[in-house]
Design a protein around this motif. Structure first.
Motif, PDB file in Angstrom:
ATOM      1  N   UNK A 118     -17.720   0.660 -30.682  1.00  0.00           N
ATOM      2  CA  UNK A 118     -17.695   1.951 -31.380  1.00  0.00           C
ATOM      3  C   UNK A 118     -18.143   1.778 -32.840  1.00  0.00           C
ATOM      4  N   UNK A 119     -17.662   0.711 -33.481  1.00  0.00           N
ATOM      5  CA  UNK A 119     -17.960   0.502 -34.899  1.00  0.00           C
ATOM      6  C   UNK A 119     -19.342  -0.108 -35.142  1.00  0.00           C
ATOM      7  N   UNK A 120     -20.004  -0.555 -34.070  1.00  0.00           N
ATOM      8  CA  UNK A 120     -21.398  -0.993 -34.191  1.00  0.00           C
ATOM      9  C   UNK A 120     -22.316   0.202 -34.435  1.00  0.00           C
ATOM     10  N   UNK A 121     -21.874   1.343 -33.935  1.00  0.00           N
ATOM     11  CA  UNK A 121     -22.686   2.554 -33.970  1.00  0.00           C
ATOM     12  C   UNK A 121     -22.287   3.454 -35.124  1.00  0.00           C
ATOM     13  N   UNK A 122     -23.147   4.390 -35.437  1.00  0.00           N
ATOM     14  CA  UNK A 122     -22.837   5.335 -36.497  1.00  0.00           C
ATOM     15  C   UNK A 122     -21.906   6.425 -35.969  1.00  0.00           C
ATOM     16  N   UNK A 123     -21.377   7.209 -36.877  1.00  0.00           N
ATOM     17  CA  UNK A 123     -20.498   8.306 -36.498  1.00  0.00           C
ATOM     18  C   UNK A 123     -21.243   9.261 -35.557  1.00  0.00           C
ATOM     19  N   UNK A 124     -20.549   9.772 -34.574  1.00  0.00           N
ATOM     20  CA  UNK A 124     -21.125  10.706 -33.604  1.00  0.00           C
ATOM     21  C   UNK A 124     -22.182  10.061 -32.717  1.00  0.00           C
ATOM     22  N   UNK A 125     -21.984   8.782 -32.401  1.00  0.00           N
ATOM     23  CA  UNK A 125     -22.913   8.102 -31.487  1.00  0.00           C
ATOM     24  C   UNK A 125     -22.189   7.404 -30.337  1.00  0.00           C
ATOM     25  N   UNK A 126     -20.876   7.543 -30.251  1.00  0.00           N
ATOM     26  CA  UNK A 126     -20.115   6.825 -29.223  1.00  0.00           C
ATOM     27  C   UNK A 126     -19.080   7.757 -28.609  1.00  0.00           C
ATOM     28  N   UNK A 127     -19.136   7.878 -27.299  1.00  0.00           N
ATOM     29  CA  UNK A 127     -18.140   8.662 -26.561  1.00  0.00           C
ATOM     30  C   UNK A 127     -17.504   7.749 -25.510  1.00  0.00           C
ATOM     31  N   UNK A 128     -16.212   7.567 -25.646  1.00  0.00           N
ATOM     32  CA  UNK A 128     -15.482   6.762 -24.663  1.00  0.00           C
ATOM     33  C   UNK A 128     -15.061   7.677 -23.512  1.00  0.00           C
ATOM     34  N   UNK A 129     -15.461   7.304 -22.313  1.00  0.00           N
ATOM     35  CA  UNK A 129     -15.111   8.071 -21.117  1.00  0.00           C
ATOM     36  C   UNK A 129     -14.161   7.223 -20.279  1.00  0.00           C
ATOM     37  N   UNK A 130     -12.909   7.623 -20.250  1.00  0.00           N
ATOM     38  CA  UNK A 130     -11.918   6.892 -19.467  1.00  0.00           C
ATOM     39  C   UNK A 130     -11.944   7.405 -18.029  1.00  0.00           C
ATOM     40  N   UNK A 131     -12.334   6.532 -17.113  1.00  0.00           N
ATOM     41  CA  UNK A 131     -12.366   6.885 -15.697  1.00  0.00           C
ATOM     42  C   UNK A 131     -11.017   6.485 -15.110  1.00  0.00           C
ATOM     43  N   UNK A 132     -10.137   7.451 -15.079  1.00  0.00           N
ATOM     44  CA  UNK A 132      -8.746   7.231 -14.694  1.00  0.00           C
ATOM     45  C   UNK A 132      -8.607   7.221 -13.174  1.00  0.00           C
TER      46      UNK A 132
END
Length: 199
Positions: A118-132
């Protein structure tokens, strides 16, 4: 250190912004995380198909596929798992820089490693999708027969059996593949992206 001191970053002649403008959409990472058998690759590829049909540039990075090539030198120790995710994060960043939507399907069991990406990327470039999906259901599915091997001691350090999975605390998107069908999961993700005006 001598090598690092003699490496100089070269800026690209075409910027990320320009690539996004040409593609007519934002570029970002959809990071699918969850237990083996939860449906990460299935959902990621279904979303990719829908995005393709909407004329968006996208690509799926799948855990097993990457281990056939880029990361075929890595095992499944905690150290190797961390390196696996670090490399994927760097590759995903390149895709984002190219103006492409990248969908990654990796167990990525450790919160710290997901946050590193997440922190490798800029703001608004990472969405974590939890496949529960519950461990019980994942074991019932066991599409690759891996849980059976893990229970029989044939596979060591298997996530959910003898290696932990650290569930996301505040993922941007949570889908439950045990209670929702594939289309419902895909729709939920696309609606999230539409609300952000990213597609």
């Amino acid at each position: 250190m001598e090598l690092a001191e003699n490496i100089i970053w070269h800026d690209a002649s075409v910027s990320k912004i320009e690539r996004r403008q040409k593609n007519k959409h934002h570029s970002f990472v959809l990071w699918f995380t969850g237990l083996s058998g939860s449906g990460k690759s299935t959902v990621a590829n279904a979303v990719a198909t829908e995005l393709y049909n909407r004329n968006t540039a996208n690509y799926v990075l799948d855990g097993d596929n990457i281990r056939h090539g880029l990361n075929n030198d890595l095992g499944f120790s905690e150290e190797d798992r961390k390196e696996n995710i670090r490399r994927i994060g760097e590759v995903a960043k390149l895709f984002v820089d190219s103006g492409t939507i990248v969908l990654t399907a990796f167990i990525s069991p450790f919160k710290e490693d997901r946050n590193t990406v997440r922190h490798l990327l800029e703001k608004e470039e990472f969405i974590e999708v939890y496949v529960d999906c519950s461990l019980k259901e994942c074991e019932n599915r066991d599409p690759k027969g891996l849980y059976k091997k893990a229970r029989n001691g044939e596979i060591k350090q298997f996530t959910g059996i003898d290696s932990p999975y650290e569930q996301p605390v505040n993922p941007e998107i949570t889908i439950n593949t045990e209670t929702s069908n594939l289309q419902e999961c895909v729709t939920s993700i696309l609606e999230h992206l539409e609300k952000k005006n990213w597609i």
